[in-house]
Design a protein around this motif. Sequence first.
Motif, PDB file in Angstrom:
ATOM      1  N   PRO A  65      15.684  20.966  62.620  1.00  0.00           N
ATOM      2  CA  PRO A  65      15.034  19.897  61.861  1.00  0.00           C
ATOM      3  C   PRO A  65      14.555  18.798  62.823  1.00  0.00           C
ATOM      4  O   PRO A  65      15.353  18.072  63.404  1.00  0.00           O
ATOM      5  CB  PRO A  65      16.154  19.390  60.944  1.00  0.00           C
ATOM      6  N   VAL A  66      13.260  18.671  63.002  1.00  0.00           N
ATOM      7  CA  VAL A  66      12.738  17.844  64.084  1.00  0.00           C
ATOM      8  C   VAL A  66      13.129  16.368  63.978  1.00  0.00           C
ATOM      9  O   VAL A  66      13.445  15.725  64.986  1.00  0.00           O
ATOM     10  CB  VAL A  66      11.203  17.984  64.198  1.00  0.00           C
ATOM     11  N   GLU A  67      13.093  15.800  62.774  1.00  0.00           N
ATOM     12  CA  GLU A  67      13.457  14.386  62.656  1.00  0.00           C
ATOM     13  C   GLU A  67      14.890  14.132  63.088  1.00  0.00           C
ATOM     14  O   GLU A  67      15.198  13.088  63.673  1.00  0.00           O
ATOM     15  CB  GLU A  67      13.263  13.901  61.214  1.00  0.00           C
ATOM     16  N   ILE A  68      15.769  15.071  62.813  1.00  0.00           N
ATOM     17  CA  ILE A  68      17.183  14.886  63.158  1.00  0.00           C
ATOM     18  C   ILE A  68      17.416  15.031  64.647  1.00  0.00           C
ATOM     19  O   ILE A  68      18.103  14.204  65.257  1.00  0.00           O
ATOM     20  CB  ILE A  68      18.059  15.881  62.374  1.00  0.00           C
TER      21      ILE A  68
ATOM     22  N   GLN B 208      -7.188  13.272  64.831  1.00  0.00           N
ATOM     23  CA  GLN B 208      -8.439  12.635  64.439  1.00  0.00           C
ATOM     24  C   GLN B 208      -8.239  11.486  63.457  1.00  0.00           C
ATOM     25  O   GLN B 208      -8.884  10.439  63.579  1.00  0.00           O
ATOM     26  CB  GLN B 208      -9.371  13.680  63.820  1.00  0.00           C
ATOM     27  N   HIS B 209      -7.362  11.652  62.490  1.00  0.00           N
ATOM     28  CA  HIS B 209      -7.231  10.668  61.416  1.00  0.00           C
ATOM     29  C   HIS B 209      -5.960   9.819  61.489  1.00  0.00           C
ATOM     30  O   HIS B 209      -5.972   8.662  61.061  1.00  0.00           O
ATOM     31  CB  HIS B 209      -7.309  11.378  60.064  1.00  0.00           C
ATOM     32  N   LEU B 210      -4.879  10.379  62.008  1.00  0.00           N
ATOM     33  CA  LEU B 210      -3.633   9.596  62.126  1.00  0.00           C
ATOM     34  C   LEU B 210      -3.470   8.998  63.508  1.00  0.00           C
ATOM     35  O   LEU B 210      -2.613   8.148  63.716  1.00  0.00           O
ATOM     36  CB  LEU B 210      -2.422  10.488  61.790  1.00  0.00           C
ATOM     37  N   GLU B 211      -4.273   9.465  64.450  1.00  0.00           N
ATOM     38  CA  GLU B 211      -4.290   8.947  65.818  1.00  0.00           C
ATOM     39  C   GLU B 211      -2.910   9.008  66.480  1.00  0.00           C
ATOM     40  O   GLU B 211      -2.445   8.043  67.083  1.00  0.00           O
ATOM     41  CB  GLU B 211      -4.825   7.509  65.843  1.00  0.00           C
ATOM     42  N   VAL B 212      -2.269  10.166  66.367  1.00  0.00           N
ATOM     43  CA  VAL B 212      -0.977  10.333  67.038  1.00  0.00           C
ATOM     44  C   VAL B 212      -1.177  10.266  68.545  1.00  0.00           C
ATOM     45  O   VAL B 212      -2.254  10.578  69.071  1.00  0.00           O
ATOM     46  CB  VAL B 212      -0.302  11.676  66.653  1.00  0.00           C
ATOM     47  N   LYS B 213      -0.142   9.866  69.270  1.00  0.00           N
ATOM     48  CA  LYS B 213      -0.233   9.692  70.718  1.00  0.00           C
ATOM     49  C   LYS B 213       0.340  10.874  71.490  1.00  0.00           C
ATOM     50  O   LYS B 213       0.060  11.039  72.674  1.00  0.00           O
ATOM     51  CB  LYS B 213       0.528   8.411  71.114  1.00  0.00           C
ATOM     52  N   VAL B 214       1.176  11.673  70.826  1.00  0.00           N
ATOM     53  CA  VAL B 214       1.797  12.834  71.466  1.00  0.00           C
ATOM     54  C   VAL B 214       1.688  14.031  70.535  1.00  0.00           C
ATOM     55  O   VAL B 214       1.934  13.914  69.333  1.00  0.00           O
ATOM     56  CB  VAL B 214       3.283  12.572  71.799  1.00  0.00           C
ATOM     57  N   VAL B 215       1.303  15.169  71.096  1.00  0.00           N
ATOM     58  CA  VAL B 215       1.344  16.442  70.370  1.00  0.00           C
ATOM     59  C   VAL B 215       2.318  17.343  71.120  1.00  0.00           C
ATOM     60  O   VAL B 215       2.163  17.566  72.319  1.00  0.00           O
ATOM     61  CB  VAL B 215      -0.034  17.115  70.285  1.00  0.00           C
TER      62      VAL B 215
ATOM     63  N   GLY C   1       8.338   8.921  58.123  1.00  0.00           N
ATOM     64  CA  GLY C   1       7.050   8.430  58.580  1.00  0.00           C
ATOM     65  C   GLY C   1       6.858   8.413  60.086  1.00  0.00           C
ATOM     66  O   GLY C   1       5.803   8.001  60.573  1.00  0.00           O
ATOM     67  N   ASP C   2       7.855   8.863  60.846  1.00  0.00           N
ATOM     68  CA  ASP C   2       7.768   8.795  62.307  1.00  0.00           C
ATOM     69  C   ASP C   2       7.105  10.021  62.931  1.00  0.00           C
ATOM     70  O   ASP C   2       6.488   9.925  63.994  1.00  0.00           O
ATOM     71  CB  ASP C   2       9.162   8.631  62.928  1.00  0.00           C
TER      72      ASP C   2
ATOM     73  N   SER D 220       3.618   8.594  65.231  1.00  0.00           N
ATOM     74  CA  SER D 220       3.165   8.495  66.623  1.00  0.00           C
ATOM     75  C   SER D 220       3.076   9.852  67.284  1.00  0.00           C
ATOM     76  O   SER D 220       2.488   9.987  68.361  1.00  0.00           O
ATOM     77  CB  SER D 220       4.129   7.603  67.428  1.00  0.00           C
ATOM     78  N   VAL D 221       3.673  10.848  66.674  1.00  0.00           N
ATOM     79  CA  VAL D 221       3.740  12.171  67.289  1.00  0.00           C
ATOM     80  C   VAL D 221       3.524  13.255  66.245  1.00  0.00           C
ATOM     81  O   VAL D 221       3.935  13.110  65.087  1.00  0.00           O
ATOM     82  CB  VAL D 221       5.102  12.377  68.000  1.00  0.00           C
ATOM     83  N   ALA D 222       2.859  14.320  66.645  1.00  0.00           N
ATOM     84  CA  ALA D 222       2.721  15.519  65.811  1.00  0.00           C
ATOM     85  C   ALA D 222       3.457  16.641  66.518  1.00  0.00           C
ATOM     86  O   ALA D 222       3.279  16.847  67.723  1.00  0.00           O
ATOM     87  CB  ALA D 222       1.257  15.888  65.623  1.00  0.00           C
ATOM     88  N   ILE D 223       4.305  17.353  65.796  1.00  0.00           N
ATOM     89  CA  ILE D 223       5.103  18.423  66.393  1.00  0.00           C
ATOM     90  C   ILE D 223       4.835  19.735  65.674  1.00  0.00           C
ATOM     91  O   ILE D 223       4.975  19.825  64.456  1.00  0.00           O
ATOM     92  CB  ILE D 223       6.610  18.091  66.337  1.00  0.00           C
TER      93      ILE D 223
END
Length: 321
Positions: A166-169, A201-208, A176-177, A154-157
């Motif tokens: 570590p962003v996931e932590i 464009q392809h994963l359609e993330v909602k937040v950058v 996959g989040d 849902s998000v690209a960081i």
Amino acid sequence: MAALGVLAGVTIASRAARPAQSDTEFDITSPKRQVSGKKLAGDAKNAARMTMYNMVNSPEMFDELKKIAKGSSMEEMARMSHAKSEDSELSQKQSMDEIMVRSQEYQRKRKERKPHDVLLDLQRGNGRFWMGFAQRPELNAMERRALIIAQAPSVAILGCSDSRVPVEIIFDQGLGDIFTVRNAGNMLEKATHGSIEYAIQHLEVKVVMVLGHEGCGAVKGALTMSHEAIAKEPSQLQFVLKSIKANLPEAELQKVTDARARDREAVVANTTVQMKQLLENPIVKCRVEQGTLLVCGAFYEITSGIVDFFSMGRNGMIEGI
């Protein structure tokens, strides 16, 4: 420069445009953990005090943030924990086909989320992390196999390569989040820019999100090293340092005498330039105008574990969110 930066998610206006203030206001009444404040003028020690780390010394604010971090009562947390345990046991008994169906349904629901819902999830996740309530979502072997179908973050960081970030932590997210793009100094260049475009464009993330952090070695090096010193570094590292150096308002930053405050201001200034560059991208601009994408910046304070979120206002000023 209209806005030098944001200290702990506090809206910081131009030094020249705003009168000196001697007090600070914090408002933590919204679930977005929004922080608003008056600019502290004078020495940088006052500016350094405007951090969430010091803010939680207030018991009332600590309790409020605690509620936000959990997003529910202790009873609800207990029920959620029990449900999670039951869900884990159920997934162990399910066939691979059943898990694949569940995975596809989960991904479908994630794609239906609104940008502000995704951002709120990140804010709550970080709250759980620094408050010690991290859920550390994990998948069993069969659920991990189901991820091969597709990814639906849902998000690209765009973050820094620093091993302490570590962003996931720090956002308490799982496999996959988050679509993660990392390099020294969270630089936006061809490869990272293209990666963000792919996510949109392809994963359609909602937040950058562009995520800077306390104690960034790349930003510190770019700020403190002379052009002559940078010229002695390996060629590719020179490119990194020169690129970041170009993003920094060095004359303004040298006026900040407190090292910690200067570090924060430099990192936020670097992050802000990358946010502006992203917002000028036609794909990003179109999605933002349609309301299907939210672009924000963030500052991760390693010493406390807290992430402060901010966005670019219509007037070009940084705003806390």
